[in-house]
Every structure is written in C-alpha cells, then in structure tokens.
Design a protein around this motif. Structure first.
Motif, PDB file in Angstrom:
ATOM      1  N   CYS A   1       0.853  -1.185   0.000  1.00 61.03           N
ATOM      2  CA  CYS A   1       0.000   0.000   0.000  1.00 61.03           C
ATOM      3  C   CYS A   1       0.892   1.239   0.000  1.00 61.03           C
ATOM      4  O   CYS A   1       1.718   1.419   0.886  1.00 61.03           O
ATOM      5  N   ASP A   2       0.737   2.068  -1.010  1.00 56.54           N
ATOM      6  CA  ASP A   2       1.533   3.291  -1.106  1.00 56.54           C
ATOM      7  C   ASP A   2       0.811   4.407  -0.355  1.00 56.54           C
ATOM      8  O   ASP A   2      -0.338   4.723  -0.647  1.00 56.54           O
ATOM      9  N   GLU A   3       1.500   5.001   0.620  1.00 57.01           N
ATOM     10  CA  GLU A   3       0.828   5.981   1.483  1.00 57.01           C
ATOM     11  C   GLU A   3       0.359   7.204   0.723  1.00 57.01           C
ATOM     12  O   GLU A   3      -0.716   7.741   0.978  1.00 57.01           O
ATOM     13  N   GLU A   4       1.183   7.645  -0.204  1.00 59.14           N
ATOM     14  CA  GLU A   4       0.819   8.816  -0.994  1.00 59.14           C
ATOM     15  C   GLU A   4      -0.402   8.504  -1.867  1.00 59.14           C
ATOM     16  O   GLU A   4      -1.330   9.315  -1.984  1.00 59.14           O
ATOM     17  N   ALA A   5      -0.418   7.309  -2.469  1.00 60.06           N
ATOM     18  CA  ALA A   5      -1.565   6.911  -3.302  1.00 60.06           C
ATOM     19  C   ALA A   5      -2.825   6.844  -2.444  1.00 60.06           C
ATOM     20  O   ALA A   5      -3.901   7.307  -2.856  1.00 60.06           O
ATOM     21  N   LEU A   6      -2.696   6.291  -1.258  1.00 57.83           N
ATOM     22  CA  LEU A   6      -3.862   6.178  -0.368  1.00 57.83           C
ATOM     23  C   LEU A   6      -4.380   7.564   0.018  1.00 57.83           C
ATOM     24  O   LEU A   6      -5.590   7.810   0.031  1.00 57.83           O
ATOM     25  N   ARG A   7      -3.449   8.487   0.288  1.00 53.55           N
ATOM     26  CA  ARG A   7      -3.833   9.855   0.637  1.00 53.55           C
ATOM     27  C   ARG A   7      -4.596  10.515  -0.516  1.00 53.55           C
ATOM     28  O   ARG A   7      -5.618  11.171  -0.338  1.00 53.55           O
ATOM     29  N   ILE A   8      -4.089  10.307  -1.745  1.00 54.21           N
ATOM     30  CA  ILE A   8      -4.746  10.877  -2.929  1.00 54.21           C
ATOM     31  C   ILE A   8      -6.172  10.333  -3.052  1.00 54.21           C
ATOM     32  O   ILE A   8      -7.122  11.075  -3.306  1.00 54.21           O
ATOM     33  N   LEU A   9      -6.308   9.008  -2.867  1.00 51.41           N
ATOM     34  CA  LEU A   9      -7.628   8.390  -3.004  1.00 51.41           C
ATOM     35  C   LEU A   9      -8.568   8.850  -1.885  1.00 51.41           C
ATOM     36  O   LEU A   9      -9.754   9.096  -2.120  1.00 51.41           O
ATOM     37  N   GLN A  10      -8.008   8.994  -0.654  1.00 50.52           N
ATOM     38  CA  GLN A  10      -8.831   9.468   0.466  1.00 50.52           C
ATOM     39  C   GLN A  10      -9.357  10.873   0.194  1.00 50.52           C
ATOM     40  O   GLN A  10     -10.518  11.171   0.427  1.00 50.52           O
ATOM     41  N   GLU A  11      -8.490  11.709  -0.337  1.00 47.47           N
ATOM     42  CA  GLU A  11      -8.873  13.081  -0.623  1.00 47.47           C
ATOM     43  C   GLU A  11      -9.971  13.123  -1.687  1.00 47.47           C
ATOM     44  O   GLU A  11     -10.883  13.937  -1.634  1.00 47.47           O
ATOM     45  N   TYR A  12      -9.846  12.230  -2.669  1.00 51.11           N
ATOM     46  CA  TYR A  12     -10.772  12.240  -3.810  1.00 51.11           C
ATOM     47  C   TYR A  12     -12.104  11.605  -3.437  1.00 51.11           C
ATOM     48  O   TYR A  12     -13.170  12.138  -3.764  1.00 51.11           O
ATOM     49  N   TYR A  13     -12.061  10.459  -2.769  1.00 50.64           N
ATOM     50  CA  TYR A  13     -13.303   9.713  -2.513  1.00 50.64           C
ATOM     51  C   TYR A  13     -13.943  10.052  -1.162  1.00 50.64           C
ATOM     52  O   TYR A  13     -15.133   9.795  -0.971  1.00 50.64           O
ATOM     53  N   GLY A  14     -13.154  10.590  -0.211  1.00 52.48           N
ATOM     54  CA  GLY A  14     -13.708  10.910   1.104  1.00 52.48           C
ATOM     55  C   GLY A  14     -14.327   9.678   1.755  1.00 52.48           C
ATOM     56  O   GLY A  14     -13.701   8.617   1.805  1.00 52.48           O
ATOM     57  N   ASP A  15     -15.562   9.829   2.210  1.00 48.62           N
ATOM     58  CA  ASP A  15     -16.245   8.719   2.900  1.00 48.62           C
ATOM     59  C   ASP A  15     -16.511   7.537   1.978  1.00 48.62           C
ATOM     60  O   ASP A  15     -16.828   6.440   2.445  1.00 48.62           O
ATOM     61  N   GLU A  16     -16.440   7.751   0.684  1.00 55.60           N
ATOM     62  CA  GLU A  16     -16.781   6.667  -0.247  1.00 55.60           C
ATOM     63  C   GLU A  16     -15.579   5.816  -0.645  1.00 55.60           C
ATOM     64  O   GLU A  16     -15.637   5.067  -1.610  1.00 55.60           O
ATOM     65  N   LEU A  17     -14.497   5.955   0.121  1.00 52.41           N
ATOM     66  CA  LEU A  17     -13.316   5.126  -0.165  1.00 52.41           C
ATOM     67  C   LEU A  17     -13.538   3.710   0.360  1.00 52.41           C
ATOM     68  O   LEU A  17     -13.256   3.409   1.517  1.00 52.41           O
ATOM     69  N   ASN A  18     -14.065   2.857  -0.497  1.00 50.20           N
ATOM     70  CA  ASN A  18     -14.329   1.466  -0.088  1.00 50.20           C
ATOM     71  C   ASN A  18     -13.095   0.590  -0.342  1.00 50.20           C
ATOM     72  O   ASN A  18     -12.072   1.064  -0.833  1.00 50.20           O
ATOM     73  N   ASP A  19     -13.215  -0.685  -0.003  1.00 47.76           N
ATOM     74  CA  ASP A  19     -12.063  -1.588  -0.133  1.00 47.76           C
ATOM     75  C   ASP A  19     -11.589  -1.717  -1.579  1.00 47.76           C
ATOM     76  O   ASP A  19     -10.390  -1.789  -1.849  1.00 47.76           O
ATOM     77  N   ALA A  20     -12.557  -1.764  -2.503  1.00 45.06           N
ATOM     78  CA  ALA A  20     -12.187  -1.908  -3.913  1.00 45.06           C
ATOM     79  C   ALA A  20     -11.335  -0.720  -4.346  1.00 45.06           C
ATOM     80  O   ALA A  20     -10.329  -0.869  -5.040  1.00 45.06           O
ATOM     81  N   ARG A  21     -11.765   0.468  -3.926  1.00 41.13           N
ATOM     82  CA  ARG A  21     -11.002   1.663  -4.313  1.00 41.13           C
ATOM     83  C   ARG A  21      -9.631   1.675  -3.650  1.00 41.13           C
ATOM     84  O   ARG A  21      -8.648   2.129  -4.237  1.00 41.13           O
ATOM     85  N   LYS A  22      -9.581   1.195  -2.401  1.00 36.57           N
ATOM     86  CA  LYS A  22      -8.282   1.139  -1.716  1.00 36.57           C
ATOM     87  C   LYS A  22      -7.286   0.248  -2.455  1.00 36.57           C
ATOM     88  O   LYS A  22      -6.081   0.469  -2.386  1.00 36.57           O
ATOM     89  N   ARG A  23      -7.810  -0.766  -3.146  1.00 36.52           N
ATOM     90  CA  ARG A  23      -6.929  -1.655  -3.930  1.00 36.52           C
ATOM     91  C   ARG A  23      -6.036  -0.862  -4.876  1.00 36.52           C
ATOM     92  O   ARG A  23      -4.924  -1.276  -5.195  1.00 36.52           O
ATOM     93  N   MET A  24      -6.569   0.282  -5.363  1.00 37.65           N
ATOM     94  CA  MET A  24      -5.801   1.058  -6.345  1.00 37.65           C
ATOM     95  C   MET A  24      -4.614   1.780  -5.725  1.00 37.65           C
ATOM     96  O   MET A  24      -3.821   2.389  -6.438  1.00 37.65           O
ATOM     97  N   ALA A  25      -4.472   1.728  -4.396  1.00 35.56           N
ATOM     98  CA  ALA A  25      -3.294   2.317  -3.739  1.00 35.56           C
ATOM     99  C   ALA A  25      -2.150   1.317  -3.650  1.00 35.56           C
ATOM    100  O   ALA A  25      -1.056   1.673  -3.227  1.00 35.56           O
ATOM    101  N   TYR A  26      -2.403   0.085  -4.053  1.00 37.11           N
ATOM    102  CA  TYR A  26      -1.358  -0.951  -3.958  1.00 37.11           C
ATOM    103  C   TYR A  26      -0.523  -0.979  -5.236  1.00 37.11           C
ATOM    104  O   TYR A  26      -1.032  -1.254  -6.325  1.00 37.11           O
ATOM    105  N   ILE A  27       0.744  -0.667  -5.072  1.00 37.56           N
ATOM    106  CA  ILE A  27       1.659  -0.710  -6.217  1.00 37.56           C
ATOM    107  C   ILE A  27       2.878  -1.534  -5.807  1.00 37.56           C
ATOM    108  O   ILE A  27       3.094  -1.771  -4.617  1.00 37.56           O
TER     109      ILE A  27
END
Lengths: 252, 252
Positions: free
Chosen positions: A99-125
């Motif tokens: 899990c890339d912390e910067e990627a996760l931060r970007i996704l958190q900022e973009y999706y907010g409360d709607e950051l589900n597990d599937a979306r979190k998958r996209m932080a894994y590089i």
C-alpha cells in the motif's frame, strides 16, 4: 542533426485487455502513445496486445523490458477483480504489492467517505515503484524501473502520459513527410526503389489506398535530417509528375 | 452448448508495418480480424505489431505459428521495395519464393500490357503456399501451413478474409452481452467479484468510460452458453439497480 553520435532510445508497448482481442473495443492507445514517443525521438520497436492473464503479462513484460529502453503498458489497473496488471508487474520483477501511502492519501482526498475496499486496492503498487500522477480520476499509475504502467481508458491514459512524458529521455524526432497521388503503387515501384537506394539513411515507405474506386499511394519519407528529407521529397515529386500526376505534400 | 467436448481453436495476428508503429496510420485490421475470428468461434490469443524487418517477421511468425492454430499477418505484400513479407515468410519456413503460374495469370489478365516487373513480383509466393483470392485488386494473398498472409489495405484485406474465412475450422462463438450504467466501476467491484465467483466458467470484465464528465462502466459477460449468460446478466442488472441506476443492455 547533431554531429555527435547520439544514443537511440527504443520502446515497446503492451496493450493488456481481453476487450481488444474480443473486438469489443477498437484500441486507440497504441496510436496515441506511438505519436507521443515519436515526438520525443523515441523509436517504437513493437507493440503487443495480450489478454488479462497473469502469466502472459509476466512473460511479456520480462521479455520486452530487457530488450527496449522503455516499456509502456495500458489496461488492468482499476479496482475490480479483472484488474490484475499491478500484481502481475510486481511478480515480473520478483517483488510484491504494498500500500503506497501517498496513493492512499490521494484516493482518500478524492473519494472521502466513499473510499471502499475496492477503491483502496488502487493504492497498492509494487515495492520500489513510483507513482504517475492521474489528473483526471486520481487513481495513479506507476513506474517500476523502465516499465510505465498506465490505465486503459484513453482519456485518462492520455492525461497521465502528458504528465510525465516530458521527463523521458529521447533523441531527435524522426521527421516524416508524405507525398501522395492517385497513382497505383505498382507503377512507381522501380523509381521508388531507386530513390531509396540514393537515400539509404532515410526510411521510404509506400502505402496504397483506395479512394472513390481509384488506387492511390502515399509515399512516406522519414529521417532525422531536414535537408535529406527535403531532397528526397523533391525526387518523389518529380517521380509522380513523370506519370502526369500532381502530388499532394504533407510535412510533419 | 454441445455435450461432447470440442476442441478450442486459437489464433494470433501479426500486424506488419512501420506506418502503425510511427503513428502515421491507426490500425483497424486487428479489430476487424478479431471480430471475424470470434464469429467463427476462434479465440484470438494475442496480436503483435512489428516493423517491416525480415528478422523480426521471421522470428515472430515462427514463434506464433507453433503456439496457435492459426496465424494471420497483414501488410507488406505489395509490389514495392519495402514489401518484404512474402520473402520473410518463405525464410521462416526454410523455403523460398517461386513464381506461381496461377497468380501470374491473374495479374496478366488484370494488368494486360501494364504488367511491369514490379507487378510481376506479386506473383512470387513461397513454395507449397496456396493462393488466397483477392476480389478487389486481384494480387493474391497466400496460405502456407497455418499462416495466412494478407495485405495491409483494410478494404482489400477484408474482401480477401471474407473469401476464405468460412473455410476455417472453428468452434462455438463466445456470446457477449454488455450491461452498462453511469456508475463508477469501483462502486460495484465487490458485487461484481461475487457474480464472477458464482459463474466461474464465464468471463466477466468491467470497462470504465467517461461520458459528459460522468464515470460509467460497461460490464461484459462472455460465455459459449446462452442460459448461463442470461442468468449472469440478470444478476448484473440487479447489482446496478441496487445502486439506484437503470442499466442499458446490449446482446451480441
């Protein structure tokens, strides 16, 4: 053209996606990337279209990353079960996803409360990979050594490529001029071969086409050297005129 | 679906041409052939785009003709100096070009007095190869073992393919239904994975798209079995509706 001998940079493209092989989707990513690489003086050596299958991705990436300076992949980095590119690239390099912390931060900022597990998958590089910015839908691509991993949706892929492609080391772009005329390719073959022989350092191709039931040919001359290309164009124009036709010239 | 276990036929496509790799031309032959093969129940396993270079053609043809039931090449069989496909295919098979009498007769009939040396070149095909009829501009393609050698001009390639493709042995075509909705891919990932798990014998892909600045997803289900695909479509429709959206369904 420079006097010093400069290195030639080469690239391969891997289009990953069953939807291209099943004919559901007409690929346009290859053409877009080819133009972008050419503009940076990077020669596209080959492209492959492969299915979403881990072993195929792994073997193709490993074969091509050793053979070319750059490898670009498109497709399969989304949030769903059939998005297996990131994991396969990691395996190709003998490493794993984290899990890339910067990627996760970007996704958190973009999706907010709607950051589900599937979306979190996209932080894994893959470990050691660096992020490639996605100005459009945020979920980043990544670069690992000489492999650039991009999404398959054309507009997102393009926005991402524009973001980093100016940083790619390249050479002199090949200039390409086209002389076309409503003349069958086979009538000009001899004259054409003679011109190619006089300009061995240029790449002279002829591409027949059909327009209003008439056969025409586009003669394409490619070279890094502007003056060489201008001379070859002049000879081609003379060749076309010798058959009583007036050519159309396009410079690019 | 038949009860008896039937063989699966596989194919690879080789697009030969610098003009595709230089981005001058957007390839459409891959998509056309993929659709035609799919309709005959032949699975396209991969495609490669390679330059007009003999060694590249030889090694690619030899690698793929051993791995797939069919190989189709497009490009490089015209009359000019850069048309090197026929000769390269002959070398891949360890044989050589010879003038085919039937091909020469066809060209003589078509060109009459205008049959020059360049045009005669198009009558040379590898020993043991058989001609593929070209209803449009006459110069034939050829088949050598499981390799089908076609021209690059889309309309001519298509006319030639239509002429022989009904003779290709194939299987049951994969049926493909698409359920699409303006819903981001990442919202449905979990439900989608569950449906895929319940239908392991189908291929369930999800393809995000952007329309009017909204993210949508096309869910594509592919299977040979009509009843299986119908059930999976029903589940997908229910999944989309659970997010308050009405899906668009396309059967093909």
């Amino acid at each position: 053209m420079n006097d010093t001998k400069e290195p030639i940079y080469t690239a391969a493209i891997i289009i990953i996606g069953n939807e291209i092989l099943s004919a559901r989707t007409q690929d346009t990513n290859l053409n877009y990337l080819a133009a972008g690489l050419n503009a940076r003086g990077i020669r596209l050596g080959e492209a492959r279209v492969i299915p979403d299958r881990p072993n195929m991705i792994i073997s193709t990436v490993n074969e091509l990353r050793r053979r070319y300076d750059y490898v670009f992949t498109t497709g399969g980095i989304g949030p769903t079960h059939d998005d297996i590119t990131a994991k396969s690239i990691a395996r190709a390099f003998g490493t794993r996803l984290q899990c890339d912390e910067e990627a996760l931060r970007i996704l958190q900022e973009y999706y907010g409360d709607e950051l589900n597990d599937a979306r979190k998958r996209m932080a894994y590089i893959p470990e050691q990979a660096t992020l490639l910015d996605n100005p459009m839908s945020r979920a980043p691509g990544f670069q690992l050594a000489n492999v650039y991993v991009l999404p398959g949706v054309p507009r997102i892929m393009q926005a991402m490529f524009e973001g980093f492609s100016h940083r790619l080391a390249g050479g002199h772009p090949l200039l390409s001029h086209t002389v076309s005329a409503l003349i069958p390719e086979s009538q000009t073959a001899e004259g054409l071969a003679a011109i190619q022989a006089r300009y061995p350092q240029t790449e002279l191709g002829s591409y027949p086409y059909v327009r209003n039931r008439q056969f025409g040919t586009a003669f394409v001359i490619r070279s890094e050297d502007e003056s060489v290309i201008e001379n070859a164009v002049e000879e081609l124009v003379a060749l076309v005129r010798s058959f009583g036709m007036e050519p159309h010239i396009e410079k690019g």
